[in-house]
Motif scaffolding. Structure first.
Motif, PDB file in Angstrom:
ATOM      1  N   ILE A   1       0.863  -1.172   0.000  1.00 28.41           N
ATOM      2  CA  ILE A   1       0.000   0.000   0.000  1.00 28.41           C
ATOM      3  C   ILE A   1       0.902   1.225   0.000  1.00 28.41           C
ATOM      4  N   GLY A   2       0.684   2.125  -0.931  1.00 30.66           N
ATOM      5  CA  GLY A   2       1.463   3.354  -0.987  1.00 30.66           C
ATOM      6  C   GLY A   2       0.704   4.504  -0.345  1.00 30.66           C
ATOM      7  N   ILE A   3       1.431   5.377   0.341  1.00 25.62           N
ATOM      8  CA  ILE A   3       0.793   6.510   1.021  1.00 25.62           C
ATOM      9  C   ILE A   3       1.595   7.785   0.762  1.00 25.62           C
TER      10      ILE A   3
ATOM     11  N   ASP B   1      -1.112  15.777  -9.732  1.00 19.26           N
ATOM     12  CA  ASP B   1       0.302  15.462  -9.613  1.00 19.26           C
ATOM     13  C   ASP B   1       0.660  14.867  -8.254  1.00 19.26           C
ATOM     14  N   SER B   2      -0.238  14.963  -7.279  1.00 17.29           N
ATOM     15  CA  SER B   2       0.017  14.335  -5.983  1.00 17.29           C
ATOM     16  C   SER B   2       0.008  12.809  -6.078  1.00 17.29           C
ATOM     17  N   PHE B   3      -0.580  12.288  -7.154  1.00 18.96           N
ATOM     18  CA  PHE B   3      -0.684  10.844  -7.344  1.00 18.96           C
ATOM     19  C   PHE B   3       0.426  10.288  -8.236  1.00 18.96           C
ATOM     20  N   ASN B   4       1.355  11.140  -8.685  1.00 15.95           N
ATOM     21  CA  ASN B   4       2.376  10.678  -9.636  1.00 15.95           C
ATOM     22  C   ASN B   4       3.218   9.532  -9.080  1.00 15.95           C
ATOM     23  N   GLY B   5       3.711   9.702  -7.866  1.00 12.26           N
ATOM     24  CA  GLY B   5       4.540   8.655  -7.278  1.00 12.26           C
ATOM     25  C   GLY B   5       3.764   7.373  -7.061  1.00 12.26           C
TER      26      GLY B   5
ATOM     27  N   LEU C   1       4.422   3.665  -8.704  1.00 15.01           N
ATOM     28  CA  LEU C   1       4.573   2.456  -7.896  1.00 15.01           C
ATOM     29  C   LEU C   1       3.561   1.393  -8.298  1.00 15.01           C
ATOM     30  N   ARG C   2       2.331   1.816  -8.547  1.00 15.91           N
ATOM     31  CA  ARG C   2       1.293   0.869  -8.982  1.00 15.91           C
ATOM     32  C   ARG C   2       1.703   0.155 -10.265  1.00 15.91           C
TER      33      ARG C   2
ATOM     34  N   GLY D   1      -3.220   2.800  -3.385  1.00 23.98           N
ATOM     35  CA  GLY D   1      -2.409   3.970  -3.060  1.00 23.98           C
ATOM     36  C   GLY D   1      -3.316   5.074  -2.550  1.00 23.98           C
ATOM     37  N   PHE D   2      -2.866   5.762  -1.496  1.00 26.70           N
ATOM     38  CA  PHE D   2      -3.684   6.798  -0.877  1.00 26.70           C
ATOM     39  C   PHE D   2      -2.900   8.108  -0.760  1.00 26.70           C
ATOM     40  N   VAL D   3      -3.541   9.184  -1.173  1.00 28.47           N
ATOM     41  CA  VAL D   3      -3.057  10.507  -0.818  1.00 28.47           C
ATOM     42  C   VAL D   3      -3.828  10.932   0.424  1.00 28.47           C
ATOM     43  N   LEU D   4      -3.149  11.026   1.546  1.00 28.26           N
ATOM     44  CA  LEU D   4      -3.768  11.488   2.785  1.00 28.26           C
ATOM     45  C   LEU D   4      -3.517  12.978   2.922  1.00 28.26           C
TER      46      LEU D   4
END
Length: 432
Positions: free
Chosen positions: A368-370, A381-385, A389-390, A400-403
């Motif tokens: 799980i990416g955070i 662009d906050s989801f680029n990384g 990874l996905r 993957g979550f942007v918190l």
């Protein structure tokens, strides 16, 4: 010295059930962690309702008795539980505990608490490995403060397994950006959560003073308190940066050869921990740069002399984002103690520049990416990384979550979501 503990007014700790399970299995339990995180309180909860003899080696007469006759000292529990606080103050006691346990393997006889890792204490001849259970205790989690179950990894894994990702999108929060500023500035030491900002400053200053002038000296008599404080302040000022020892030494104005000593001391007293770098290949993790994480965000902001007002200002938004990231990492480490899912925590960065703040690796290899953002809105662009990874991990990538400090959940793309940071402790999860 036999006494009954009254714990009705204490905040329940989620680690209590695990502590009971270990004490039912092993002759003894060692509770490790930084000073003032609640080790003695947890020990009190653990022996409530049963005969217990409770001693502290911070007490000079008690310590003298332990040194004079260790064999007699460890037998004081009789048919009850012997609780000994700050066991690292008399490390030679572990030999007496070892001998007594070898004579009588009944479970639940000893509870030992320590502010430093018993594997690193100077002069320690035996670590009791295989004879006692071990539990690392952190400061209060946000769920513990609010008397509710918090298990973000367990909750999100369960939701996604049931194909109910609509529950993530529907999640909403009343916690504002200013609220998050307060939470970061307060941190998790039980003694400070209800203090005013001025009182917290005084408490944190006294804590650091005792740490650098007393506790660390008991582990290494050759260390320099001024240099220790300098290294600590640099770590606090760079809460989410990769650990480059040469650069750390330069900023702290001390020889690079001494940095490792201070980092090991901070880790030994439970003040910091290492966040390893993650790769798809376990063998290639060697040589990657780790992060050294100061576990309490309130202490970190105080060491950096940042007030609540400053953290909330636009001029300090970058700093706030970095402290927010370390705050989230610390919450996940706390939750790992009682989570329904076994997991490890990493950070991720490639030479190409692709990075993810935190990577949760489950026991079965799924990840799980955070990403942690201080913004109140979700940006592509906050989801680029996370997207990188996905695509790299493929089917092992669970989500993957942007918190962020936003108020609602959000679906961005396949297995990529936005969630308020408060989902860490507010998503429904299985009962304890």
């Amino acid at each position: 010295m036999r006494q009954s503990w009254l714990v009705s007014d204490l905040i329940p700790r989620h680690a209590l059930s695990l502590a009971r399970e270990q004490l039912d299995l092993f002759p003894g339990l060692v509770i490790e962690g930084a000073r003032q995180v609640g080790k003695s309180t947890l020990a009190a909860m653990l022996v409530t309702g049963q005969p217990a003899t409770c001693l502290s080696l911070d007490d000079e007469p008690t310590r003298a008795a332990a040194v004079a006759d260790p064999q007699w000292f460890v037998t004081q529990g009789a048919d009850g539980v012997l609780v000994v606080d700050e066991i690292q103050r008399v490390p030679e006691l572990t030999l007496a505990f070892k001998a007594d346990i070898d004579r009588d393997r009944r479970p639940g006889r000893f509870v030992l608490t320590g502010s430093a890792s018993l594997l690193r204490v100077r002069g320690l001849a035996d670590s009791l490995v295989g004879r006692v259970g071990r539990l690392t205790l952190f400061g209060l989690s946000q769920g513990e403060r609010q008397h509710q179950r918090d298990d973000f990894v367990g909750a999100t894994t369960a939701v996604l397994a049931d194909h109910h990702d609509s529950d993530l999108v529907a999640f909403s929060s009343q916690v504002t950006r200013d609220d998050y500023v307060d939470l970061v500035a307060v941190g998790g030491f039980p003694s400070v959560v209800h203090l005013s900002e001025r009182q917290r400053r005084l408490w944190h200053d006294a804590y650091v003073d005792g740490l650098v002038h007393k506790d660390l000296g008991e582990l290494n008599r050759q260390y320099d308190p001024r240099r220790a404080l300098a290294v600590l302040r640099v770590l606090a000022a760079r809460p989410s940066a990769e650990l480059v020892k040469a650069k750390l030494a330069q900023h702290a104005d001390l020889p690079a050869s001494t940095v490792t000593t201070y980092l090991d001391l901070f880790d030994a007293v439970g003040l910091t921990t290492t966040l390893p770098a993650w790769t798809t290949n376990l063998s290639s993790r060697q040589g990657k740069r780790d992060k050294s994480l100061l576990l309490d965000s309130g202490l970190a902001t105080r060491l950096s002399r940042l007030t609540v007002h400053q953290l909330g200002q636009p001029a300090h938004s970058e700093s706030f984002g970095a402290y927010l990231e370390s705050f989230v990492a610390a919450e996940l480490l706390k939750q790992r103690t009682w989570s329904d899912e076994e997991f490890e925590l990493f950070h991720y960065r490639e030479r190409t520049g692709a990075e993810v703040d935190l990577v949760v690796e489950l026991a079965d290899g799924r990840v799980i990416g955070i990403e942690v953002k201080a913004s109140t809105t979700y940006k592509g662009d906050s989801f680029n990384g996370l997207r990188h990874l996905r695509d790299k991990v493929g089917q092992r990538f669970l989500a993957g979550f942007v918190l962020s400090t936003a108020a609602t959940g959000y679906r961005y793309a396949d297995r990529l979501y936005g969630l308020p940071i408060s989902s860490l402790w507010s998503l429904p999860s299985p009962a304890l």
